[in-house]
Design an enzyme around this catalytic site. Structure first.
Site, PDB file in Angstrom:
ATOM      1  N   PRO A 137      40.631  38.240  48.996  1.00 21.69           N
ATOM      2  CA  PRO A 137      41.771  39.230  49.152  1.00 21.69           C
ATOM      3  C   PRO A 137      42.142  39.929  47.883  1.00 21.69           C
ATOM      4  CG  PRO A 137      42.087  37.043  50.233  1.00 21.69           C
ATOM      5  CD  PRO A 137      41.205  36.665  49.256  1.00 21.69           C
ATOM      6  N   GLU A 138      42.096  41.240  47.914  1.00 21.49           N
ATOM      7  CA  GLU A 138      42.630  42.184  47.009  1.00 21.49           C
ATOM      8  C   GLU A 138      43.373  43.169  47.525  1.00 21.49           C
ATOM      9  OE1 GLU A 138      40.371  43.199  43.631  1.00 21.49           O
ATOM     10  OE2 GLU A 138      38.714  41.390  43.806  1.00 21.49           O
TER      11      GLU A 138
ATOM     12  N   ARG B 266      40.078  33.484  34.805  1.00 22.31           N
ATOM     13  CA  ARG B 266      39.474  34.272  35.821  1.00 22.31           C
ATOM     14  C   ARG B 266      38.151  34.733  35.311  1.00 22.31           C
ATOM     15  NH1 ARG B 266      42.872  35.702  40.034  1.00 22.31           N
ATOM     16  NH2 ARG B 266      41.073  36.221  41.092  1.00 22.31           N
TER      17      ARG B 266
ATOM     18  N   LYS C 206      48.943  42.246  46.559  1.00 23.61           N
ATOM     19  CA  LYS C 206      48.358  41.322  47.132  1.00 23.61           C
ATOM     20  C   LYS C 206      49.276  40.373  48.195  1.00 23.61           C
ATOM     21  CE  LYS C 206      45.041  40.718  43.387  1.00 23.61           C
ATOM     22  NZ  LYS C 206      44.500  39.674  42.519  1.00 23.61           N
TER      23      LYS C 206
ATOM     24  N   ASN D 298      39.811  40.370  40.940  1.00 23.85           N
ATOM     25  CA  ASN D 298      38.680  40.012  40.244  1.00 23.85           C
ATOM     26  C   ASN D 298      37.684  40.857  40.623  1.00 23.85           C
ATOM     27  OD1 ASN D 298      38.865  38.092  38.350  1.00 23.85           O
ATOM     28  ND2 ASN D 298      37.365  36.510  39.171  1.00 23.85           N
TER      29      ASN D 298
END
Length: 281
Positions: A2-3, A265, A51, A178
């Site tokens: 999810p972004e 990340r 988010k 990401n």
């Protein structure tokens, strides 16, 4: 994963199913759910902030502000890496195990479970205004009224923080995760490991505008996220994301992956294409 565009798409779906409708029942193991007396409330609106997803519920009809249910409440969920909201018709089989649902909203026609969110809280007006995450969010790239100059100022204030880490800090600019981090910096030809403060305000603003364009295009399409839509599905959806060890689609140099930031990340990049260019441009 999810972004920002994922959460805005979810908000659009839930808004169509919930806005103006009464919650007939709510299943949740958190004691706060019972304290807030959610059944019987009408959902006023659903919104995404970066988010984060917020389902705003009106006060219970006829309840005074000093009574249980007398204040409006927002159901806040943060999806983390794997969380998701689903919607099912009454009696329809679920796609995921019921034990993974942290909260389930029931209306007259639909059942809406939220599976495996990273965070779930119930926020009254004061809690919403002072929330440790929401109150510190930077401008949301998918908000039509987002102040990109404010986002640029917040990014530049991070100084020596590497660019790839900085643009994922939700307190600077909300919504980038990401995938967009790696894809956006590749398309802009920017070194993810260069200090964000070395980039000019104009360069950072152009970067954010490009990111907003990518997210808006994916949100409008309704298809699985991609950054190479013009080249067709057979050619791959991404330029660099999850392509470590494969040749760059532009120069054939092998794509690399390195981890960044306190959350380590993954960042995917092309060592040749992303030399950074002139930071004053």
């Amino acid at each position: 994963m999810p972004e920002g565009d994922t959460l805005h798409a979810t908000a659009l779906t839930l808004r169509a199913l919930l806005a103006g409708r009464r919650l007939e029942a709510v299943d949740c193991e958190l004691a706060a759910a019972e304290d807030w007396r959610l059944p019987g409330r009408v959902v006023e609106r659903v919104e995404a902030r970066g988010k984060n997803l917020l389902i705003h519920c009106a006060a219970l009809e006829g309840a005074g502000v000093e009574q249980p249910g007398g204040l409006p409440v927002a159901i806040w969920t943060h999806m983390g890496m794997t969380g998701s909201w689903h919607s099912y018709r009454l009696g329809e089989p679920w796609q995921l195990p019921r034990e993974r649902a942290r909260i389930v909203l029931h209306t007259q026609r639909r059942v809406l479970p939220c599976f495996s969110p990273e965070a779930l809280e119930f926020l009254g007006p004061r809690g919403l205004a002072r929330h440790r995450v929401l109150a510190t969010l930077g401008p949301d790239l998918l908000d039509p009224d987002a102040d990109l100059d404010e986002a640029v100022a917040r990014l530049r204030a991070l100084g020596e923080v590497p660019l790839g880490d900085a643009i994922m800090r939700q307190s600077a600019v909300a919504g980038i995760g990401n995938v967009y981090k790696s894809e956006l910096l590749f398309l802009a030809g920017r070194d993810p490991f260069a200090p964000v403060g070395a980039l000019s305000p104009a360069t950072l603003r152009a970067l954010l505008e490009r990111g907003r364009e990518l997210m808006q295009a994916n949100l409008a399409s309704g298809r699985p996220r991609r950054t190479r839509a013009e080249l067709g599905p057979s050619r791959g959806r991404y330029w660099v994301y999850e392509r470590s060890g494969q040749p760059c689609r532009r120069c054939a140099t092998l794509i690399r992956m390195r981890r960044q930031g306190a959350l380590v990340r993954s960042t995917y990049f092309c060592p040749r294409c992303q030399d950074g260019g002139d930071s004053s441009s």
